[in-house]
Design an enzyme around this catalytic site. Sequence first.
Site, mmCIF file in Angstrom:
data_model
loop_
_atom_site.group_PDB
_atom_site.id
_atom_site.type_symbol
_atom_site.label_atom_id
_atom_site.label_comp_id
_atom_site.label_asym_id
_atom_site.label_seq_id
_atom_site.Cartn_x
_atom_site.Cartn_y
_atom_site.Cartn_z
ATOM 1 N N HIS A 1 0.877 -1.179 0.000
ATOM 2 C CA HIS A 1 0.000 0.000 0.000
ATOM 3 C C HIS A 1 0.910 1.222 0.000
ATOM 4 C CE1 HIS A 1 -3.646 -2.397 0.337
ATOM 5 N NE2 HIS A 1 -2.811 -3.252 0.885
ATOM 6 N N ARG B 1 19.526 -3.680 11.893
ATOM 7 C CA ARG B 1 20.954 -3.344 11.850
ATOM 8 C C ARG B 1 21.343 -2.575 13.105
ATOM 9 N NH1 ARG B 1 22.605 -0.044 6.841
ATOM 10 N NH2 ARG B 1 24.672 -0.865 7.317
ATOM 11 N N ASP C 1 -3.350 8.845 4.864
ATOM 12 C CA ASP C 1 -4.549 9.677 4.966
ATOM 13 C C ASP C 1 -5.790 8.792 4.884
ATOM 14 O OD1 ASP C 1 -5.492 9.494 2.160
ATOM 15 O OD2 ASP C 1 -3.631 10.581 1.730
ATOM 16 N N HIS D 1 -9.169 2.753 1.317
ATOM 17 C CA HIS D 1 -8.784 1.885 0.196
ATOM 18 C C HIS D 1 -8.121 0.603 0.725
ATOM 19 C CE1 HIS D 1 -7.578 0.858 -3.863
ATOM 20 N NE2 HIS D 1 -6.301 0.825 -3.510
ATOM 21 N N ARG E 1 -8.249 -5.227 2.205
ATOM 22 C CA ARG E 1 -7.674 -6.156 3.189
ATOM 23 C C ARG E 1 -8.614 -6.598 4.308
ATOM 24 N NH1 ARG E 1 -3.091 -8.081 0.617
ATOM 25 N NH2 ARG E 1 -1.833 -6.345 -0.126
HETATM 26 C C1 LIG Z 1 -6.019 -10.429 -2.116
HETATM 27 C C2 LIG Z 1 -4.775 -9.764 -2.636
HETATM 28 C C3 LIG Z 1 -3.803 -10.519 -3.270
HETATM 29 C C4 LIG Z 1 -2.639 -9.926 -3.745
HETATM 30 N N1 LIG Z 1 -1.670 -10.693 -4.356
HETATM 31 C C5 LIG Z 1 -0.531 -10.136 -4.780
HETATM 32 C C6 LIG Z 1 0.510 -10.917 -5.388
HETATM 33 O O1 LIG Z 1 0.372 -12.114 -5.551
HETATM 34 N N2 LIG Z 1 1.655 -10.317 -5.763
HETATM 35 C C7 LIG Z 1 1.835 -8.954 -5.617
HETATM 36 O O2 LIG Z 1 2.887 -8.451 -5.985
HETATM 37 N N3 LIG Z 1 0.877 -8.180 -5.062
HETATM 38 C C8 LIG Z 1 -0.292 -8.713 -4.638
HETATM 39 N N4 LIG Z 1 -1.249 -7.936 -4.055
HETATM 40 C C9 LIG Z 1 -0.995 -6.500 -3.892
HETATM 41 C C10 LIG Z 1 -1.815 -5.665 -4.900
HETATM 42 O O3 LIG Z 1 -1.426 -5.947 -6.227
HETATM 43 C C11 LIG Z 1 -1.626 -4.169 -4.603
HETATM 44 O O4 LIG Z 1 -0.279 -3.816 -4.797
HETATM 45 C C12 LIG Z 1 -2.025 -3.811 -3.184
HETATM 46 O O5 LIG Z 1 -3.270 -4.356 -2.879
HETATM 47 C C13 LIG Z 1 -2.061 -2.294 -3.022
HETATM 48 O O6 LIG Z 1 -3.128 -1.798 -3.799
HETATM 49 P P1 LIG Z 1 -3.029 -0.379 -4.501
HETATM 50 O O7 LIG Z 1 -1.925 -0.389 -5.508
HETATM 51 O O8 LIG Z 1 -4.397 -0.067 -5.034
HETATM 52 O O9 LIG Z 1 -2.726 0.550 -3.248
HETATM 53 P P2 LIG Z 1 -1.663 1.746 -3.063
HETATM 54 O O10 LIG Z 1 -0.290 1.300 -3.405
HETATM 55 O O11 LIG Z 1 -1.922 2.263 -1.686
HETATM 56 O O12 LIG Z 1 -2.108 2.785 -4.095
HETATM 57 C C14 LIG Z 1 -3.362 3.468 -3.951
HETATM 58 C C15 LIG Z 1 -3.777 3.943 -5.311
HETATM 59 O O13 LIG Z 1 -2.826 4.882 -5.787
HETATM 60 C C16 LIG Z 1 -2.642 4.712 -7.178
HETATM 61 N N5 LIG Z 1 -1.261 4.304 -7.441
HETATM 62 C C17 LIG Z 1 -0.322 3.954 -6.535
HETATM 63 N N6 LIG Z 1 0.832 3.678 -7.145
HETATM 64 C C18 LIG Z 1 0.618 3.854 -8.463
HETATM 65 C C19 LIG Z 1 1.429 3.718 -9.631
HETATM 66 N N7 LIG Z 1 2.709 3.347 -9.562
HETATM 67 N N8 LIG Z 1 0.868 3.984 -10.818
HETATM 68 C C20 LIG Z 1 -0.404 4.385 -10.928
HETATM 69 N N9 LIG Z 1 -1.240 4.512 -9.875
HETATM 70 C C21 LIG Z 1 -0.721 4.268 -8.661
HETATM 71 C C22 LIG Z 1 -3.629 3.647 -7.636
HETATM 72 O O14 LIG Z 1 -4.837 4.254 -8.001
HETATM 73 C C23 LIG Z 1 -3.835 2.838 -6.373
HETATM 74 O O15 LIG Z 1 -5.054 2.127 -6.353
HETATM 75 C C24 LIG Z 1 -2.439 -8.520 -3.586
HETATM 76 C C25 LIG Z 1 -3.435 -7.754 -2.963
HETATM 77 C C26 LIG Z 1 -4.583 -8.354 -2.482
HETATM 78 C C27 LIG Z 1 -5.631 -7.497 -1.786
#
Ligand SMILES: Cc1cc2nc3c(=O)[nH]c(=O)nc-3n(C[C@H](O)[C@H](O)[C@H](O)COP(=O)(O)OP(=O)(O)OC[C@H]3O[C@@H](n4cnc5c(N)ncnc54)[C@H](O)[C@@H]3O)c2cc1C
Length: 234
Positions: free
Chosen positions: A94, A105, A188, A194, A199
């Site tokens: 996240h 460390r 925030d 989100h 989760r």
């Molecule tokens: C049930 C479950 C299984 C999962 N399995 C895996 C897995 O197998 N392997 C794995 O690697 N991850 C896994 N994840 C992690 C998932 O892919 C997300 O990285 C994680 O849930 C964070 O979500 P997010 O990117 O929406 O949230 P945040 O990182 O908090 O981002 C919030 C929002 O900001 C925006 N944002 C953030 N960064 C970017 C960016 N670089 N570009 C564009 N927009 C951005 C998007 O709108 C995003 O929704 C899993 C998650 C869940 C809930």
Amino acid sequence: MFTVLDTHPILDHGYVDLLDVQAACVQEYDPPCSCYDAAIAASARVSTGGRVRRPDHELIDYLVRNRHSSPLEMVTTVWRIKLPIFVARQMVRHRTASINEESARYTTPSMDCYVPSLKRMQGQSVNKQGSGETLETGKAQRAQALLSELQGRSKEVYAELIELGLTRELARLACGVGTYTTWIWRTDLRNLLHFFGLRCDSPAQLEIGLYANAMKDMIRPFVPVTLGSWERHV
Ligand SMILES: Cc1cc2nc3c(=O)[nH]c(=O)nc-3n(C[C@H](O)[C@H](O)[C@H](O)COP(=O)(O)OP(=O)(O)OC[C@H]3O[C@@H](n4cnc5c(N)ncnc54)[C@H](O)[C@@H]3O)c2cc1C
């Protein structure tokens, strides 16, 4: 030391502390809104020069229902969380949160390790992702004993490596992903919601779900109207 607004134990050695909730002060607010809810409404009113006259709780419901999310970013939350490393690896995804984690460390880690309960000793679910039925008692006990044994051995290896004079930054290689770490996690309200959305429920893993649900319960008294709207509409 931090002032702790609320605290909740999680798993066998973990916890969540709510350290702070911040928003710009508003002079007046009416129930059911809290001062934090009112700060969200006041921020939203800037968009219209304060011309929107509907009550704060209705305005917040409108914002949440229509995904006008930037006013929700005006409330910031700060947490101290002790969690197993494998949960931390899920939580660190996240990316909008700011984190400062204890360093293995600079300090000697507690080497507290998570050992799941017998009930949690579940088999693989049919969809390959989550957990299915609890193993039969004998197998569950054996699984628990194996994990306890391994984690006990980890602690011994860590202690012996330190005794040999090995630097802490390498001795920590003895720690498995069940070892607890502690961090400060600031995010925030928009991104906290989100996080809850991803989760709190299945298919999220049970352990991170316990943390997310505890955090949801702990933040509720601070933003009752906003959280209520989010639960209704998202
Ligand atoms: C049930 C479950 C299984 C999962 N399995 C895996 C897995 O197998 N392997 C794995 O690697 N991850 C896994 N994840 C992690 C998932 O892919 C997300 O990285 C994680 O849930 C964070 O979500 P997010 O990117 O929406 O949230 P945040 O990182 O908090 O981002 C919030 C929002 O900001 C925006 N944002 C953030 N960064 C970017 C960016 N670089 N570009 C564009 N927009 C951005 C998007 O709108 C995003 O929704 C899993 C998650 C869940 C809930």
